[in-house]
Design an enzyme around this catalytic site. Structure first.
Site, PDB file in Angstrom:
ATOM      1  N   GLY A  96       3.056   1.744  15.040  1.00 59.50           N
ATOM      2  CA  GLY A  96       2.555   1.242  16.326  1.00 59.50           C
ATOM      3  C   GLY A  96       1.076   1.529  16.544  1.00 59.50           C
ATOM      4  N   GLU A 135      -3.391  -5.094   1.077  1.00 59.11           N
ATOM      5  CA  GLU A 135      -2.459  -6.217   1.160  1.00 59.11           C
ATOM      6  C   GLU A 135      -3.147  -7.347   1.909  1.00 59.11           C
ATOM      7  OE1 GLU A 135       0.414  -6.039  -0.293  1.00 59.11           O
ATOM      8  OE2 GLU A 135       0.470  -3.856  -0.578  1.00 59.11           O
ATOM      9  N   CYS A 180      -3.198   0.744  -3.328  1.00 58.39           N
ATOM     10  CA  CYS A 180      -3.583   1.353  -4.583  1.00 58.39           C
ATOM     11  C   CYS A 180      -4.832   2.212  -4.423  1.00 58.39           C
ATOM     12  CB  CYS A 180      -3.898   0.258  -5.597  1.00 58.39           C
ATOM     13  SG  CYS A 180      -2.725  -1.079  -5.584  1.00 58.39           S
ATOM     14  N   LEU A 189       0.235   0.948  -6.607  1.00 55.36           N
ATOM     15  CA  LEU A 189       1.512   1.126  -5.923  1.00 55.36           C
ATOM     16  C   LEU A 189       2.060  -0.290  -5.784  1.00 55.36           C
ATOM     17  CD1 LEU A 189       3.428   3.077  -4.320  1.00 55.36           C
ATOM     18  CD2 LEU A 189       2.126   2.497  -2.294  1.00 55.36           C
TER      19      LEU A 189
END
Lengths: 671, 86
Positions: free
Chosen positions: A366, A77, A2, A51
């Site tokens: 990656g 997160e 967000c 989001l």
């Protein structure tokens, strides 16, 4: 994932309006297009654009604790939120959502700043304690999520991007000349700095707290390399097997989402490995995304397609044409908020658009493997130069460099000139910047293009002294590889790769990137592995290669290293781009007064004339052009950007004064 | 024959992008960051084309290419040999 922003009154209550927050949040809608919310009282206003990825229905922010005295806005997160949530519930906390955001708040209630040690994720957040009138803000360990702040007119303002601060008309937009110097040395500003005077970055691995008008910033984590007895005594097989265990768990928790998760697949070892693990262990219907280049020298399509057909994944790609790369540069600078020295962020900006249009909000990438496991050529180069430094007059020792760069040591002539390039500083192996100094000095040559005005303002400034002050105490005791890894991760990775080439170009199209190699458990474990096991002889990333030995095909395991880059001269000087002519014109160069107009004219003439352009000239062109765009976009003509204020979905209004300004904005208010 | 002016013009235009002030005949290209090693190859290619000579690999050493004076001396030596051969 967000955008967050806020305003705090430092000395006394002062009206903060919904409109103020709406303008700030309006600059961050690309980071959070799904919903938005604010909390506002007499002291503070905090906003979030969301989001939605975890707890789509219930995770609306701002989120509060049981007695509604603590409020949080959060960008990021927390991958281990399920485990933390269970612990919190067991210890008596009452949670009203299933989101990861809420667990931070309760963990903070229990452990204050020590809560950060328990969080595994990418994050930037702010917690307001309405009882104590205290704000607490933090960023994840390596700096995957951004956070900026400033002090202005007895207020403290913060935001996920600097443009959120500029939404407040009292905040000045003045170029920091020392920062410009840093960019033209390290390719980015040093931790804590931004391109603007009085606008600060909260450094990675740090927290900030303001309480009773006292302000402090503290570091809670840094990259570390073990010494002597602290080095791990495992065998090479044990190291590989434990790394694999950690990596699989790191991927597993990064697949936690209430939306589908895709993968970036470049065809290199790192993304091929992650994609294989996901496809084989977790998701049989995997979607992957990759970049193809029109210019063959940059393209990795062959390897990408080999992995696609081996894994049978549903793969989509964008074609990065020189024309398209050239056209998108100004848009990308709007998002990076800093000049660039390469165009590599542009194709990634295109890729995130494709992912977004394909209906995805999250991909694994990656990123970080080269830094953590020792994959970059600069690391092997450092080891060879350290070996050479023992006998600086040896003509035999530097020939090892040919193994690293066969394409630039292609004949005897190039060999002679490149050996002298790498010999620079060979007599100073004890210099803390031994590994990077050649590159930095080479970049720094662009400073000769600075105008007299800029040059004069930097007379006594040496960015290396600033960097020296940032080095941890143990740095001097580390070996050559560990020092090089530290510098690479601390400066280039955190402040350029994860920002200009990471978060910014992904979030520009509302895409969250998750990086399993940058799980702190993996970073800390590999930091304890002796250097000789990371690069064995000249075999880079040897642990990772061993880990993937039975998973990836030989062609991917043994392929020559291909640095990800984008074409410069053919993208920018293709005669079709009006903005390039405009920004490099004599008039605009004189107007902005950053560079010497005669020198700019000469380098453009030279680049237009020659068939093959040198690394340095290409780098100078990108640096000058993007600094011009940057200056125009953020300093000269900032207001030319039309930003629509946010209309908030959730408004929590706790002001004691009348809240007349709500009527125009409120959708749901909760008094 | 002296090649200093031509060499100076080339170095100023190609590596200093018109900025003349800091270039004296004895200024060390490498110490002053004017030319890097890849730039040496640009300089070599310029003198090969302009003066129709071949610079041998073993002549590609700092002693021949680190300042205007040194390149000038090298060129004089090289071209006198060429003249003799003709």
């Amino acid at each position: 994932m967000c955008g967050i922003a806020g305003i705090l009154n430092l000395t006394e209550p002062h009206p903060i309006t919904v409109d103020d927050l709406s303008k700030m949040a309006g600059t961050l809608t690309h980071r959070g297009p799904n919903e938005s919310g604010i909390y506002i009282d007499d002291w503070i206003g905090i906003a979030q654009t969301r989001l939605s990825i975890i707890d789509l229905a219930g995770g609306s922010q701002p989120i509060h604790n049981e007695d509604e005295t603590l409020w949080i806005v959060f960008n990021g997160e927390i991958y281990n939120y399920i485990e933390i949530r269970n612990k919190l519930i067991a210890s008596g906390h009452k949670l009203y959502t299933n989101s990861d955001t809420e667990i931070i708040l309760h963990l903070y209630e229990d452990r204050k700043e020590d809560c950060l040690c328990e969080l595994n994720g990418q994050f930037a957040f702010a917690i307001w304690d309405s009882k104590k009138k205290n704000i607490f803000m933090a960023r994840d360990r390596v700096g995957k999520k951004p956070l900026y702040y400033t002090f202005c007119h007895n207020q403290f303002l913060f935001g996920s991007e600097i443009k959120a601060l500029f939404a407040n008309k009292n905040v000045d937009r003045n170029l920091n000349h020392h920062s410009l110097n840093q960019v033209f040395t390290f390719w980015t500003t040093l931790p804590g700095r931004t391109m603007f005077k009085n606008i600060n970055e909260l450094p990675a691995g740090s927290y900030l707290s303001i309480s009773e008008n006292k302000y402090s910033v503290n570091q809670y984590w840094d990259f570390n390399f073990a010494l002597n007895d602290d080095l791990i005594a495992y065998s090479s097989n044990e190291i590989t097997s434990y790394s694999k265990e950690l990596l699989i768990d790191s991927i597993d928790i990064r697949l936690r989402a209430d939306v589908p998760v895709g993968c970036y697949l470049s065809g290199g070892l790192d993304s091929s490995g992650i994609t294989s693990f996901v496809k084989n262990n977790f998701n049989n219907q995997l979607k992957t995304f990759g970049i193809r280049f029109e210019d063959e020298a940059f393209d990795e399509g062959k390897y990408q397609h080999e992995m696609v057909s081996k894994l049978q994944v549903d793969h989509k790609e964008i074609l990065a044409t020189n024309k398209k790369i050239g056209e998108l540069v100004p848009e990308v600078i709007w998002h990076t908020e800093i000049p660039l020295l390469r165009l590599s962020p542009v194709p990634l900006y295109m890729l995130s658009e494709l992912v977004n249009k394909s209906g995805f909000k999250v991909v694994l990438t990656g990123e970080g493997a080269d830094e953590v496991f020792g994959g970059y050529n600069i690391f092997r180069e450092t080891l060879i130069r350290a070996f050479w430094a023992k006998y600086p007059d040896s003509t035999f020792r530097p020939r090892l460099l040919e193994k690293l760069y066969p394409y630039i040591f292609k004949d005897a002539r190039s060999r002679a000139s490149m050996s002298s390039f790498f010999k620079e500083g060979i007599d100073q192996p004890q210099n803390p910047f031994f590994s990077h100094l050649i590159r930095w000095n080479n970049t720094a040559r662009i400073k000769r293009f600075f105008s007299e005005n800029i040059d004069n303002s930097m007379q006594d400034y040496d960015p290396l002294l600033d960097l020296n002050d940032l080095l941890p105490e143990k740095f001097a005791k580390w070996d050559a590889l560990s020092k090089a890894q530290y510098l690479e991760m601390k400066i280039f990775m955190s402040n350029y790769l994860l920002s200009s080439q990471g978060d910014r170009v992904a979030m520009a199209h509302s895409l969250e990137i998750r990086m399993p190699y940058l799980d702190y458990r993996l970073i800390e474990f590999i930091g304890k592995v002796p250097s000789y096991l990371k690069i064995r002889g000249l075999n880079e990333k040897s642990i990772l290669k061993k880990l993937y030995k039975d998973i990836l095909p030989q062609t991917i395991l043994n392929r020559p290293k291909h640095p990800y880059r984008a074409p410069i001269k053919n993208s920018l000087l293709n005669k079709n781009l009006e903005y390039v002519d405009y920004y490099l014109s004599d008039e605009k160069v004189r107007d902005f007064n950053l560079f010497n107009p005669i020198m700019v004219k000469k380098i453009v003439e030279k680049l237009s004339r020659v068939e093959e352009s040198s690394e340095f000239d290409n780098m100078a062109l990108v640096g000058i052009l993007t600094a011009q765009i940057f200056y125009d976009t953020f300093i000269e003509n900032y207001n030319a950007h039309k930003i629509n204020p946010s209309i908030f979905d959730n408004v929590i209004d706790r002001r004691t004064t009348s809240s007349l300004d709500l009527s125009s904005n409120k959708v749901n208010s909760n008094n | 024959m002296d090649y200093l002016d031509e060499l100076k013009e080339f170095v100023i235009n190609n590596f200093m992008f018109g900025q003349k002030d800091s270039l004296e005949n004895d200024t060390d290209f490498f110490n002053k960051g004017i030319i890097d090693s890849t730039g040496t190859l640009e300089l070599v290619s310029f003198i090969e084309e302009t003066y129709n000579i071949s610079v041998l690999d073993n002549e590609l050493i700092k002693e021949n290419f680190s300042s205007l004076t040194k390149v000038n001396e090298y060129l004089k030596k090289k071209l006198s040999v060429k003249t003799q051969i003709i």
